[in-house]
Design an enzyme around this catalytic site. Structure first.
Site, short mmCIF file in Angstrom:
data_model
loop_
_atom_site.label_atom_id
_atom_site.label_comp_id
_atom_site.label_asym_id
_atom_site.label_seq_id
_atom_site.Cartn_x
_atom_site.Cartn_y
_atom_site.Cartn_z
N ARG A 44 -26.50 12.70 -36.64
CA ARG A 44 -24.67 12.66 -35.61
C ARG A 44 -24.83 12.25 -34.17
O ARG A 44 -23.85 11.62 -33.53
CB ARG A 44 -24.09 14.51 -35.59
CG ARG A 44 -24.23 15.15 -36.70
CD ARG A 44 -23.83 16.30 -36.38
NE ARG A 44 -25.37 17.10 -35.32
CZ ARG A 44 -25.21 18.21 -34.96
NH1 ARG A 44 -24.40 19.27 -35.69
NH2 ARG A 44 -26.64 18.51 -34.89
N HIS A 96 -27.73 16.62 -26.76
CA HIS A 96 -26.64 15.99 -27.20
C HIS A 96 -26.34 18.27 -27.72
O HIS A 96 -27.23 19.02 -27.62
CB HIS A 96 -26.72 16.11 -28.55
CG HIS A 96 -27.71 16.19 -29.47
ND1 HIS A 96 -26.85 16.82 -30.13
CD2 HIS A 96 -29.09 15.79 -29.61
CE1 HIS A 96 -28.16 17.32 -31.35
NE2 HIS A 96 -29.00 16.27 -31.09
#
Length: 195
Positions: A44, A96
């Site tokens: 992602r 992230h």
């Protein structure tokens, strides 16, 4: 799935590649990225996608947990190539949200896996640092914030590890390279500088 990717490649050739043929022709003869991006393998968090960078602008190294392992010959080779040959001006370590590596690191469950726990030991100091500030919470909503603290602390730890490599220390000292810690939030799409 591979058929879909091959079809996607045809779309790429008919669109982007054809529209910017001169740009891609130049790329076919060599690269000159300005950034070395050290990021997580998470599907992602594709660097070019989240930064709207063009092909050839980012030299990318990705692994589980965006880890900079001290004394890693593979990683040292990437650094040497990026700094000495490509002459990148910036090195990024990007973490992230919702990072599976950090969730595994933060878990207290026994693992029956051989390689992942060993690899994640390179980020254990990040968890330990956060635990000195805030013990592991029991409530789910607090646990999410705690994971984020570890994700961000891991970026800072990996920046420290990055600076153990002489090539980075020397390039920083000479003003040839600037090192950055970034954090990407999957829910908002926002990329922030945290170090």
């Amino acid at each position: 799935m591979i058929d879909r990717f091959l079809e996607g490649n045809k779309t790429f050739i008919e669109g982007e590649f054809t529209e910017h043929r001169d740009y891609y022709r130049d790329l076919a003869t060599g690269q000159s990225p300005t950034v070395l991006w050290i990021g997580c393998s998470d599907s992602r968090v594709a660097p070019e996608r989240i930064t709207s960078a063009k092909a050839g602008e980012i030299f990318v190294h990705r692994n589980i947990g965006n880890i900079v392992r001290i004394g890693d010959w593979n990683f040292a080779t990437i650094l040497e190539y990026a700094v000495k040959h490509l002459k990148v001006s910036d090195i990024v370590v990007c973490g992230h949200s919702d990072c599976g590596a950090i969730k595994a690191l933060a878990s207290d469950k026994e693992s029956n896996e051989a390689y992942i726990p060993l690899w994640l030991s390179n980020a254990a100091v990040a968890r330990a640092t956060v635990e000195t500030k805030m013990p592991k919470p029991t409530k789910a909503e607090d646990l999410r914030a705690w994971h984020r603290m570890i994700e961000e602390e891991n970026v800072k730890l990996q920046l420290e590890n990055l600076r153990t490599y002489p090539i980075v220390r020397e390039a920083e000292k000479e003003g040839k390279v600037t090192v950055h810690g970034l954090y990407f939030d999957l829910e908002t799409g926002k990329l922030d500088q945290i170090a």
